[in-house]
Design an enzyme around this catalytic site. Structure first.
Site, mmCIF file in Angstrom:
data_model
loop_
_atom_site.group_PDB
_atom_site.id
_atom_site.type_symbol
_atom_site.label_atom_id
_atom_site.label_comp_id
_atom_site.label_asym_id
_atom_site.label_seq_id
_atom_site.Cartn_x
_atom_site.Cartn_y
_atom_site.Cartn_z
ATOM 1 C CB ALA A 52 62.852 115.934 158.365
ATOM 2 N N GLY A 56 61.923 126.253 161.043
ATOM 3 C CA GLY A 56 63.009 126.938 160.355
ATOM 4 C C GLY A 56 62.816 126.910 158.846
ATOM 5 C CG HIS A 57 62.957 123.232 156.674
ATOM 6 N ND1 HIS A 57 62.919 122.214 157.594
ATOM 7 C CD2 HIS A 57 64.156 123.132 156.046
ATOM 8 C CE1 HIS A 57 64.035 121.514 157.511
ATOM 9 N NE2 HIS A 57 64.806 122.053 156.584
#
EC number: 6.3.2.1
Length: 306
Positions: A52, A56-57
């Site tokens: 998901a 940020g990832h």
């Protein structure tokens, strides 16, 4: 040496053209690929995630690409770190969408194993870092930090990269992983990346996808309250407890219920503090309906940036 996925002459860390992403499901295949990169003299980074993916990832991926020649991103919704079955089953999943984002970022390998590959029949071993785990999310979610430490130890040993990248939004998790890697002599640098926020301050999280529009509006109160609380405590002399009581009341008024914790703790030790007399952070976890949100802020000179 050019970074993987970049055109000849392009600087490492720049966004490459989208390319085919290798998707691996087996530990043996991952190890074989890493061994080939090692023979070519290339450095390797890993970005562990539960999917998901959001910005940020992708900030973790971007940092990894800037540091290393090859990047592995893992997607594994780790059952060992969920203490509620409904939380595990309801966790957002979108592997196809995630893979498209990773390909566009120039990631070399998506490692997305099945639970049976990570925890085969008869699996028994768990990794525990008690002093850093038995508070905050570890106290509110029994077994959670043990599950995190266990799966990250396995991912690091399965790939043996040069560096692994984690966000400061999950700050307790970051400290647990650093301690675990140090204690077990796992030869991997654990790198921290600052929390990425929406324009209104809400920390990016996969769980934000589960918020209703009304809850999304309410969620911004967590960052506002933490910011005000940090301002009240930053002189290092103000007693924490009255300020924390104010902040709890403000979060409750904003619609958060229940509040799992709202605490001032040492930035390195996670021990409770009466004042922000040393490098310290504020930590919060609270619920909006069925969605649990967490955040943290540094409030003293010398702490890691939020």
């Amino acid at each position: 040496m050019t970074a993987a996925g970049t055109a000849p002459g392009a600087a490492r860390g720049t966004t490459p053209d989208a390319k085919e992403l290798a998707k691996l499901r087996r530990i043996a295949a991952l190890r074989s690929q890493v061994a080939a990169w090692r023979r070519a003299g290339e450095s390797v980074a890993i970005v562990p995630t539960m999917g998901a993916l959001h910005d940020g990832h992708l900030a973790l991926v971007r940092r990894a690409r800037s540091d290393c020649d090859r990047v592995i991103t893992t997607i594994f919704v780790n059952p060992m770190q969920f203490n509620r079955r409904d939380d595990l089953s309801g966790y957002p999943r979108d592997e196809a969408g995630d893979a498209a984002k990773l390909a566009e970022m120039g990631v070399d390998v998506l490692f997305a194993p099945a639970a049976e590959e990570v925890y085969p029949e008869g699996y028994q071993t768990r990794v525990s870092v008690p002093l850093l785990s038995d508070c905050l999310c570890g106290a509110a979610r029994p077994g959670h930090m043990e599950g995190v430490a266990t799966v990250v130890a396995k991912l690091l040993l399965q790939s043996l990269p040069d560096a692994a990248y984690f966000g400061e939004k999950d700050y307790q998790q970051l400290l647990v992983i650093r301690r675990m890697a140090r204690d077990l002599d796992i030869p991997v640098r654990i790198e921290a990346v600052a929390t990425v926020r929406e324009a209104d301050g809400l920390a990016l999280s996969s769980r934000n996808l589960l918020l209703t529009p009304a809850q999304r509006d309410q969620a911004t109160a967590m960052y506002r309250v933490l910011s005000e609380l940090a301002a009240r405590l930053k002189d290092g002399r103000t007693p924490a407890q009255p300020a924390l009581a104010w902040a709890r009341a403000a979060l409750t008024e904003a619609g958060f219920d229940p509040i799992d914790y709202l605490e001032l703790r040492g930035a390195d030790s996670l021990q409770p503090l009466e004042r922000a007399e040393q490098p310290a952070r504020l930590f919060a976890a609270a619920w909006l309906g069925q969605v649990r949100l967490i955040d943290n802020l540094a409030i003293a000179t010398g702490c890691a940036n939020d």
